[in-house]
Scaffold this motif. Structure first.
Motif, PDB file in Angstrom:
ATOM      1  N   GLU A   8      13.081   4.539  -7.390  1.00  0.00           N
ATOM      2  CA  GLU A   8      11.868   4.511  -7.840  1.00  0.00           C
ATOM      3  C   GLU A   8      10.906   4.596  -6.430  1.00  0.00           C
ATOM      4  N   VAL A   9      11.051   3.834  -5.396  1.00  0.00           N
ATOM      5  CA  VAL A   9      10.171   3.798  -4.287  1.00  0.00           C
ATOM      6  C   VAL A   9      10.310   5.148  -3.721  1.00  0.00           C
ATOM      7  N   ASP A  10      11.549   5.771  -3.465  1.00  0.00           N
ATOM      8  CA  ASP A  10      11.582   7.097  -2.887  1.00  0.00           C
ATOM      9  C   ASP A  10      11.144   8.213  -3.847  1.00  0.00           C
ATOM     10  N   ARG A  11      11.023   7.876  -4.905  1.00  0.00           N
ATOM     11  CA  ARG A  11      10.363   9.155  -5.776  1.00  0.00           C
ATOM     12  C   ARG A  11       8.947   9.120  -5.588  1.00  0.00           C
ATOM     13  N   ALA A  12       8.206   7.891  -5.406  1.00  0.00           N
ATOM     14  CA  ALA A  12       6.775   8.007  -4.641  1.00  0.00           C
ATOM     15  C   ALA A  12       6.564   8.854  -3.628  1.00  0.00           C
ATOM     16  N   TRP A  13       7.710   9.315  -2.637  1.00  0.00           N
ATOM     17  CA  TRP A  13       7.427   9.779  -1.498  1.00  0.00           C
ATOM     18  C   TRP A  13       8.071  11.145  -1.576  1.00  0.00           C
ATOM     19  N   THR A  14       8.827  11.611  -2.527  1.00  0.00           N
ATOM     20  CA  THR A  14       9.498  12.898  -2.572  1.00  0.00           C
ATOM     21  C   THR A  14       8.729  13.960  -1.883  1.00  0.00           C
ATOM     22  N   GLY A  15       9.497  14.690  -1.057  1.00  0.00           N
ATOM     23  CA  GLY A  15       9.021  15.874  -0.133  1.00  0.00           C
ATOM     24  C   GLY A  15       8.066  15.442   0.651  1.00  0.00           C
ATOM     25  N   HIS A  16       7.861  14.296   1.188  1.00  0.00           N
ATOM     26  CA  HIS A  16       6.938  13.720   2.291  1.00  0.00           C
ATOM     27  C   HIS A  16       7.704  12.836   2.996  1.00  0.00           C
ATOM     28  N   ARG A  17       7.205  12.913   4.212  1.00  0.00           N
ATOM     29  CA  ARG A  17       7.805  11.963   5.274  1.00  0.00           C
ATOM     30  C   ARG A  17       7.494  10.565   5.246  1.00  0.00           C
ATOM     31  N   ARG A  19       0.967  -1.308  -0.103  1.00  0.00           N
ATOM     32  CA  ARG A  19      -0.139   0.050  -0.126  1.00  0.00           C
ATOM     33  C   ARG A  19       0.720   1.086  -0.114  1.00  0.00           C
ATOM     34  N   ALA A  20       1.920   1.419   0.840  1.00  0.00           N
ATOM     35  CA  ALA A  20       2.832   2.220   0.840  1.00  0.00           C
ATOM     36  C   ALA A  20       3.590   2.667  -0.437  1.00  0.00           C
ATOM     37  N   VAL A  21       3.987   1.625  -1.189  1.00  0.00           N
ATOM     38  CA  VAL A  21       4.746   1.741  -2.349  1.00  0.00           C
ATOM     39  C   VAL A  21       3.707   2.290  -3.563  1.00  0.00           C
ATOM     40  N   VAL A  22       2.669   1.714  -3.668  1.00  0.00           N
ATOM     41  CA  VAL A  22       1.380   1.878  -4.665  1.00  0.00           C
ATOM     42  C   VAL A  22       0.771   3.180  -4.644  1.00  0.00           C
ATOM     43  N   CYS A  23       0.659   3.830  -3.194  1.00  0.00           N
ATOM     44  CA  CYS A  23      -0.323   4.702  -3.049  1.00  0.00           C
ATOM     45  C   CYS A  23       0.479   6.121  -2.300  1.00  0.00           C
ATOM     46  N   GLY A  24       1.694   6.172  -2.685  1.00  0.00           N
ATOM     47  CA  GLY A  24       2.531   7.313  -2.317  1.00  0.00           C
ATOM     48  C   GLY A  24       1.800   8.493  -2.529  1.00  0.00           C
ATOM     49  N   PRO A  25       2.270   9.842  -1.508  1.00  0.00           N
ATOM     50  CA  PRO A  25       1.444  10.907  -1.610  1.00  0.00           C
ATOM     51  C   PRO A  25       1.813  11.930  -3.142  1.00  0.00           C
ATOM     52  N   THR A  26       2.920  11.395  -3.756  1.00  0.00           N
ATOM     53  CA  THR A  26       3.205  12.005  -5.045  1.00  0.00           C
ATOM     54  C   THR A  26       2.003  11.676  -6.378  1.00  0.00           C
ATOM     55  N   GLY A  27       1.742  10.618  -6.166  1.00  0.00           N
ATOM     56  CA  GLY A  27       0.729   9.844  -7.232  1.00  0.00           C
ATOM     57  C   GLY A  27       1.239   8.892  -8.196  1.00  0.00           C
ATOM     58  N   TYR A  28       2.787   9.246  -8.042  1.00  0.00           N
ATOM     59  CA  TYR A  28       3.780   8.356  -8.574  1.00  0.00           C
ATOM     60  C   TYR A  28       3.571   6.973  -8.335  1.00  0.00           C
ATOM     61  N   VAL A  29       3.732   5.783  -9.320  1.00  0.00           N
ATOM     62  CA  VAL A  29       3.743   4.405  -8.901  1.00  0.00           C
ATOM     63  C   VAL A  29       5.025   3.828  -9.535  1.00  0.00           C
ATOM     64  N   PRO A  30       5.791   3.264  -8.819  1.00  0.00           N
ATOM     65  CA  PRO A  30       7.038   2.877  -9.309  1.00  0.00           C
ATOM     66  C   PRO A  30       6.930   2.086 -10.771  1.00  0.00           C
TER      67      PRO A  30
END
Length: 331
Positions: free
Chosen positions: A103-112, A60-71
């Motif tokens: 790519e996993v980090d990109r899904a959370w860029t700018g967020h904790r 869930r954390a990987v596919v539903c990151g706050p940036t909207g990007y899915v690896p």
């Protein structure tokens, strides 16, 4: 408007496939969406609580990151038309670990990021193994119960596109693919809220029908494994709420008769005799008679899948019945 450079020569590398991992990710996007139009409420009601469970936290954390990007590594472009989940997960599991972490980090860029995401920076191999395990669990809970129907609808799309190409030439592969998609001979143009220009960069383009795309077309334009578009196949609305009756076009009804025309219209998605009888409220013998007549006329063909015999439209049947497309859910 998004433009993807696509010249006539690129038709040679164009291919269609049905990807289990695309269904997995697209279904998560549908769950994440606030629009109820994407899928039948009963599916959302059944799967939503399962998706929010603690045993799917990493997924869930990987596919539903706050940036909207899915690896992108989660949905490798298929190299066969009908890959299995195991085949695709072997590719996912073999992704270079540095790419996984980026790519996993990109899904959370700018967020904790939560601990499940932080793990990919310190233990990408362990994080990836856990992610693959949770994808399998999610598929078993959310996708597997509907997989036969998802595969059948996609199979009907693959067969239909192949027939069109054989009868009308390769340009027919892109004809009427999606209301938001157009080809001007030099580029595929996607009606979208943002602008962008992409190139295939020597990659073939994979067109991936998915029952969870809803009204959208998704682009995968940067992945090193290939370029792809995800879109809803013809008849996808019937996945979630098959109508009790089908209203064929008046001209088709005048040609074939109203009931036989309704049967041909319904077969935009392959159906068994029992499904035709149920959808059109016919006696099984009556449904069988109409299907036999349409088959003898060369408009439909029966294909066996295991113990079940399903009927689909032939190329000629597509030309006659294709003027009426079953409505997508919510439209």
């Amino acid at each position: 408007m998004i433009r993807i450079e696509f010249a006539p020569a690129d038709l040679i590398g164009l291919r269609f496939a049905h990807s289990p991992m695309v269904e997995v990710v697209a279904s998560c996007l549908a769950l994440r969406s606030r629009s109820e139009r994407r899928l039948h409420p009963s599916w959302r009601a059944r799967v939503g609580p399962l998706f929010r469970g603690p045993d799917l936290g990493t997924f869930r954390a990987v596919v539903c990151g706050p940036t909207g990007y899915v690896p992108d590594f989660l949905t490798p472009a298929p190299d066969t038309a009908r890959p299995t989940l195991d085949q695709e997960l072997r590719v996912v599991a073999g992704t270079p670990l540095d790419r996984v972490a980026v790519e996993v980090d990109r899904a959370w860029t700018g967020h904790r990021a939560p601990p499940e995401i932080d793990r990919f920076a310190t233990d990408p191999a362990g994080g990836l193994a856990e992610l693959v395990r949770q994808v399998r669990r999610y598929f078993a809970l959310a996708i597997a119960p509907d997989w036969p129907r998802l595969r059948e609808v996609a199979e009907g799309e693959l067969v239909r596109r192949g027939l069109l190409a054989a009868e009308r030439g390769p340009r027919a592969l892109l004809a009427d693919l999606h209301p938001k998609l157009d080809w001007d001979g030099a580029a595929l143009r996607l009606a979208y809220a943002k602008d962008g220009d992409f190139s295939l960069d020597g990659h073939p383009l994979a067109l991936l029908p998915t029952g969870f795309a809803g009204p959208d077309v998704y682009t995968m334009a940067e992945s090193p494994t290939g370029r792809a578009l995800w879109y809803a196949p013809r008849g996808h609305g019937g996945l979630w709420d098959r109508p009790a009756s089908v209203e064929p076009p008046e001209a088709l009804a005048a040609l074939l008769g109203p009931t036989r025309a309704a049967v041909l219209t319904l077969l935009a998605v392959p159906c068994s005799t029992g499904e035709v009888a149920t959808a059109l409220r016919l006696a099984p013998a009556t449904a069988s008679h109409h299907l036999t007549t349409l088959r003898d006329a060369g408009l439909v063909v029966g294909e066996r899948a295991g113990r079940r015999l399903r009927y689909r439209r032939t190329g000629l049947g597509e030309q006659l019945g294709g003027v009426s497309r079953p409505p997508a859910e919510g439209t």
